[in-house]
Design an enzyme around this catalytic site. Structure first.
Site, PDB file in Angstrom:
ATOM      1  N   ASP A  34     -55.409   2.279  13.156  1.00  0.00           N
ATOM      2  CA  ASP A  34     -54.917   0.847  13.157  1.00  0.00           C
ATOM      3  C   ASP A  34     -54.174   0.633  11.782  1.00  0.00           C
ATOM      4  OD1 ASP A  34     -55.509  -1.755  15.003  1.00  0.00           O
ATOM      5  OD2 ASP A  34     -54.549  -2.227  13.322  1.00  0.00           O
ATOM      6  N   GLN A  35     -52.933   0.123  11.901  1.00  0.00           N
ATOM      7  CA  GLN A  35     -52.246  -0.142  10.653  1.00  0.00           C
ATOM      8  C   GLN A  35     -52.905  -1.289   9.743  1.00  0.00           C
ATOM      9  OE1 GLN A  35     -48.252  -1.648  11.527  1.00  0.00           O
ATOM     10  NE2 GLN A  35     -49.094  -3.424  12.674  1.00  0.00           N
ATOM     11  N   SER A  44     -54.032  -9.355  17.884  1.00  0.00           N
ATOM     12  CA  SER A  44     -54.336 -10.464  18.783  1.00  0.00           C
ATOM     13  C   SER A  44     -56.035 -10.520  19.003  1.00  0.00           C
ATOM     14  CB  SER A  44     -53.711 -10.551  19.973  1.00  0.00           C
ATOM     15  OG  SER A  44     -52.210 -10.466  20.024  1.00  0.00           O
ATOM     16  N   VAL A 173     -48.713   4.296  12.212  1.00  0.00           N
ATOM     17  CA  VAL A 173     -48.190   5.015  12.930  1.00  0.00           C
ATOM     18  C   VAL A 173     -46.593   5.256  12.582  1.00  0.00           C
ATOM     19  CG1 VAL A 173     -47.695   6.162  15.227  1.00  0.00           C
ATOM     20  CG2 VAL A 173     -49.916   5.249  14.562  1.00  0.00           C
ATOM     21  N   HIS A 224     -48.678 -18.784  20.832  1.00  0.00           N
ATOM     22  CA  HIS A 224     -49.742 -19.545  21.825  1.00  0.00           C
ATOM     23  C   HIS A 224     -50.260 -20.460  20.829  1.00  0.00           C
ATOM     24  CE1 HIS A 224     -52.987 -20.957  24.413  1.00  0.00           C
ATOM     25  NE2 HIS A 224     -53.665 -20.212  23.891  1.00  0.00           N
ATOM     26  N   TYR A 258     -57.039 -25.407  27.573  1.00  0.00           N
ATOM     27  CA  TYR A 258     -58.494 -25.049  27.664  1.00  0.00           C
ATOM     28  C   TYR A 258     -59.290 -25.510  26.433  1.00  0.00           C
ATOM     29  CZ  TYR A 258     -56.824 -21.213  24.910  1.00  0.00           C
ATOM     30  OH  TYR A 258     -56.275 -20.369  23.905  1.00  0.00           O
ATOM     31  N   VAL A 359     -58.621 -10.050  26.104  1.00  0.00           N
ATOM     32  CA  VAL A 359     -59.827  -9.927  26.153  1.00  0.00           C
ATOM     33  C   VAL A 359     -60.525  -9.880  27.568  1.00  0.00           C
ATOM     34  CG1 VAL A 359     -62.021 -10.749  25.135  1.00  0.00           C
ATOM     35  CG2 VAL A 359     -60.042 -10.720  23.611  1.00  0.00           C
ATOM     36  N   THR A 360     -60.198 -10.991  28.151  1.00  0.00           N
ATOM     37  CA  THR A 360     -60.632 -11.090  29.438  1.00  0.00           C
ATOM     38  C   THR A 360     -60.902  -9.833  30.373  1.00  0.00           C
ATOM     39  OG1 THR A 360     -59.952 -13.335  29.564  1.00  0.00           O
ATOM     40  CG2 THR A 360     -60.655 -12.366  31.841  1.00  0.00           C
ATOM     41  N   ASP A 549     -47.862   4.894  52.043  1.00  0.00           N
ATOM     42  CA  ASP A 549     -47.485   5.374  53.232  1.00  0.00           C
ATOM     43  C   ASP A 549     -46.084   5.469  53.263  1.00  0.00           C
ATOM     44  OD1 ASP A 549     -47.029   2.628  53.331  1.00  0.00           O
ATOM     45  OD2 ASP A 549     -47.264   2.534  55.608  1.00  0.00           O
ATOM     46  N   GLY A 563     -38.808   7.384  53.146  1.00  0.00           N
ATOM     47  CA  GLY A 563     -38.901   5.848  53.064  1.00  0.00           C
ATOM     48  C   GLY A 563     -40.099   5.295  52.380  1.00  0.00           C
ATOM     49  N   GLU A 646     -33.264   2.310  62.800  1.00  0.00           N
ATOM     50  CA  GLU A 646     -32.981   2.063  61.424  1.00  0.00           C
ATOM     51  C   GLU A 646     -31.272   2.898  61.221  1.00  0.00           C
ATOM     52  OE1 GLU A 646     -35.931   3.101  58.789  1.00  0.00           O
ATOM     53  OE2 GLU A 646     -37.448   1.580  59.667  1.00  0.00           O
TER      54      GLU A 646
END
Length: 816
Positions: A34-35, A44, A173, A224, A258, A359-360, A549, A563, A646
């Site tokens: 991680d930077q 976040s 990185v 946000h 929320y 996170v959820t 399929d 197809g 077709e």
């Protein structure tokens, strides 16, 4: 055996979860970079409010969230919790929202998540800060709760480190080393780290990492708003700093808000403000990172929050004497369709991404990626999360920028399953588009394509419908994006002839001396047939799950038209093709008209000297021909269960083909028909829709497609050994609705003997049989005649398990 060397870029909630999942599976050469400093990296995850609501219209997303709850409940850091299961409460302040909460409760039941719609009084009992006068009811989900993301990162990192993982912070990185089309390492400001697998879990920095290998990562960082109030008198004496929260997390979706406790203060998150895209170049990545200051926490714009604060004080009267203490605009990732981005680069093997994950869903996504890497497949269907699901036009920066912002705006909106994008539109149109507009086509949109759902020109036919074909009135929800004109179009298809625009369906051209071998290896059908043969077949994963399929037409010794269902099929075949096979997406350069109905031959045969008789062009055969001088490929197929073909041609001839068919069909009463009628007719006929009715979570026999499975060896064949129609314990079943009028739309729970037993996949009003029809996954013991109930909003609808095929099971109409 030595495990691969894995480098994970990003030590937030996704990266640390992935390190934990990989090391739990015995992969012990894992490095996480991680930077930012560790453990508080500045992304976040470091500031995420941590609300985990499991209910989602997507089964996959609900499964991700449920696993996050299960996993985080077992985590702690020196005795301090990582998940506080206070439950979740979504409140309604409008009748429309209350109805939607009943629909959401149905999703929860379908996916096995406990939830109950409760009265206003119960809402106030659960969350005493609420004003009972404002609330009409709520959805209480007791297993939801709060994740302490930053603390969970510490717990997961410790566990991964105990199994051999290495974490390196303050390491930037700078590039991805590669050779021979594979990753070989990660270049950093502190030297290169060798790697066999690289996974970018960089969050909103993901697009920049993707650029290092030339991979488009369709993600937009958006701000946000989140605030913490000062002390709230009503919360005094409740949760202390260690417990943090005792009341359920609260969502006021009517106002895009929320709430969660922070001991005697309240946290408020808002999606009600204008979208605020964030430029990564403007983030301060070099300053000191603390819990209150980091690159992903931008300055608070108080004027944007003012309306949310007023609405909060209406819903929660105790806030009227409180003040906002702190606030910030936090950076999160949004995508064109709101889903995560999971997948491997098409050009650089071993480079993977897991981005746009909140996170959820973090633990669930990490488990799925670990399963992909270690086992080759995820136990949970990922087609809605695969980064390769997007078409080329959907990867354009302007498209990502606009649609990601729209997803921010709509994050808490009540959305109908058919709700179309309002913009951008008219990105992809078939050669018939001008003619369709002249006929008053009502267009919805999918994958950028404009797709007619019905034609206003057919409105006069509604008055001509025989009594048996007259559809009943619909409730307001199922009537949205629907018209009784669809009944008239279905009627004319069954009793006359109709033209359907099939152009948007993905077509692949697979050519070369290795084409037969590739298709034989990847599909369940026998491909070495005569030129002109057409085969309905399945592509499976290694565990026998249905990944797609396909309809495969052999147009030459070494040339096939496939197809397919979308870009995931293109990606799959291109990855598997050797040097002796070329796989090309031919969709945009071609077009297709489905000419179907008992009068189809009367329309087409006079326009051509080629033999379109039953003997001249048998069912599931194809041929090259000319129709009024237009060169075409005609395949004797019908996904509406009627005689017809077709008919394909190149895009340059498309409008001419439409015009000659339209003109010749006037004495026969030809009409143009749309997707609404098509969907009704295909369900009556027992035809499945991949991605809705079956996915990789289902095998062919469960899906009622065992007829497409041949003996032999191909991907997934070993997993099907010993499985048959008789041995499966669940099946995709056809249901009819007993009252003949109630139309459901999908994802509703189905009850057997009063208990939840399955869920609806797709549904429509069956105009030929005169009653609503649904497909649903149910225990195999639910044989035709078994009574069921479908939960639709706040009521139960009686239904009956029906035979698989409701119209012409003998196939007489299609083979005339």
């Amino acid at each position: 055996m030595t495990s691969p060397r894995v480098v994970i870029i990003g030590a937030g909630i996704v990266g640390t979860n992935l390190a934990d999942e990989l090391t739990a599976r015995g992969w012990d050469q894992v490095t996480v970079l991680d930077q930012g400093p560790l453990p508080l990296t500045g992304g976040s995850s470091s500031h995420a409010p941590g609300l985990v609501f499991q209910t989602n219209p997507s089964k996959t997303m609900a499964e991700f969230a449920r696993y996050t709850v299960e996993k985080f409940l077992d985590l702690d850091v020196d005795g301090a919790w990582c998940f506080n299961q206070v439950g979740g409460l979504e409140v309604a302040t409008t009748p429309e929202r209350l109805a939607d909460l009943h629909r959401r409760q149905g999703w929860a039941t379908s996916w096995g998540i406990p939830g109950e719609v409760v009265s206003p009084e119960e809402c106030v009992r659960l969350h005493p800060l609420l004003d009972a006068e404002q609330v009409l009811g709520g959805l209480h989900t007791p297993t939801d709760g709060l994740a302490r993301a930053a603390r969970a990162v510490v717990a997961l990192a410790r566990r991964a480190q105990s199994r051999g993982a290495v974490f390196r912070g303050s390491t930037r990185v700078t590039g991805i080393a590669q050779a021979g089309g594979r990753v070989t390492g990660v270049q950093t400001d502190q030297g290169e780290i060798p790697a066999d697998v690289v996974v970018s879990c960089a969050g909103f920095w993901g697009p920049a990492v993707g650029e290092m290998v030339g991979m488009a990562v369709p993600l937009l960082p958006l701000a946000h708003q989140y605030v913490r109030t000062g002390q709230v008198a009503a919360l005094a004496g409740g949760a202390d700093e260690a417990v943090e929260a005792r009341l359920p997390i609260l969502r006021h979706q009517d106002q895009d808000l929320y709430y969660r406790e922070h001991a005697d203060r309240l946290g408020i998150g808002s999606y009600s403000h204008r979208p605020m895209p964030v430029s990564l170049s403007g983030l301060d990545e070099d300053g000191e990172i603390t819990a209150a200051a980091m690159p992903s926490m931008l300055p608070f714009t108080e004027e944007d929050f003012a309306p949310a604060w007023e609405q909060s004080r209406l819903l929660l009267p105790s806030l009227r004497t409180a003040k906002i203490d702190t606030g910030f605009n936090g950076v999160f990732s949004f995508t064109p369709d709101g889903g995560p981005l999971i997948g491997e680069s098409p050009d650089v093997a071993g480079f993977w991404i897991a981005e746009a994950v909140w996170v959820t869903h973090s633990a669930g996504v990490a488990r799925a990626v670990a399963q992909l890497l270690v086992d080759g497949r995820s136990e949970i269907d990922l087609h809605g999360c695969d980064v390769h699901r997007f078409e080329e036009v959907q990867l354009a920066p302007g498209y990502v920028h606009e649609t990601a912002q729209q997803n921010f705006v709509e994050v808490y909106d009540i959305l109908h399953p058919l709700d179309p994008k309002l913009s951008p539109r008219d990105l992809r149109v078939s050669p018939f588009h001008a003619r369709q507009k002249e006929l008053g086509a009502v267009f919805l949109e999918a994958a950028g394509w404009e797709r007619p759902h019905w034609y206003e020109a057919n409105a006069p036919l509604v008055d001509q419908l025989p009594d048996a074909w007259r559809p009943p009135a619909r409730d307001a929800w199922s009537a949205k994006f629907h018209s009784p004109i669809a009944a008239a179009e279905a009627w004319r298809t069954r009793e006359g002839v109709a033209l359907y625009d099939m152009t948007p369906l993905k077509r692949l051209e697979i050519t070369g001396p290795g084409a037969v071998g590739l298709l034989d290896r990847l599909t369940t059908g026998k491909m070495d047939k005569s030129v002109g043969s057409v085969t309905y077949t399945l592509a499976l994963d290694d565990a026998g799950g249905v990944r797609s399929d396909l309809t495969v037409a052999r147009l030459g010794v070494d040339r096939f038209q496939v197809g397919a269902n979308g870009n995931l099929d293109l990606d799959h075949f291109q990855r598997e093709a050797g040097d002796d096979v070329q796989v090309r997406d031919s969709t945009g350069g071609t077009c297709c008209i489905g000419v179907w109905g008992p009068l189809a031959r009367d329309l087409v045969q006079p326009l051509t000297s080629d033999d379109f008789s039953h003997e001249g062009l048998k069912y599931f055969r194809g041929r090259s021909a000319h129709i009024s001088g237009v060169p075409v490929t005609a395949l004797r197929l019908s996904y509406v269960g009627e005689l017809g073909w077709e008919i394909y041609t190149s895009a340059e001839y498309g409008q001419r083909l439409w015009d000659v068919l339209w003109a010749a069909g006037q004495p026969l009463g030809v009409i143009a028909a749309g997707r609404a009628a098509f969907n009704s007719l295909r369900i009556e006929k027992g035809y499945r829709s991949w991605g809705h009715d079956m996915t990789t979570e289902h095998n062919p026999y469960e899906a009622g497609l065992g007829f497409a499975v041949r003996p032999g060896e191909y991907t997934g064949s070993a997993a099907l050994a010993g499985i048959s129609d008789e041995t499966v314990t669940r099946r995709l079943s056809t249901l009819t609705v007993d009252d003949g009028t109630s139309v459901v739309l999908g994802h509703e729970p189905v009850y057997l003997d009063g208990a939840p037993a399955g869920y609806v996949t797709s549904a429509a009003f069956g105009h030929t049989v005169g009653r609503p029809i649904a497909y649903a996954w149910l225990p195999a013991a639910a044989v035709p005649g078994t009574p069921v109930e479908i939960a639709y909003f706040d009521r139960r609808i009686a239904g009956t398990v029906a035979p698989d095929v409701l119209v012409d099971p003998e196939m007489a109409r299609i083979r005339r």
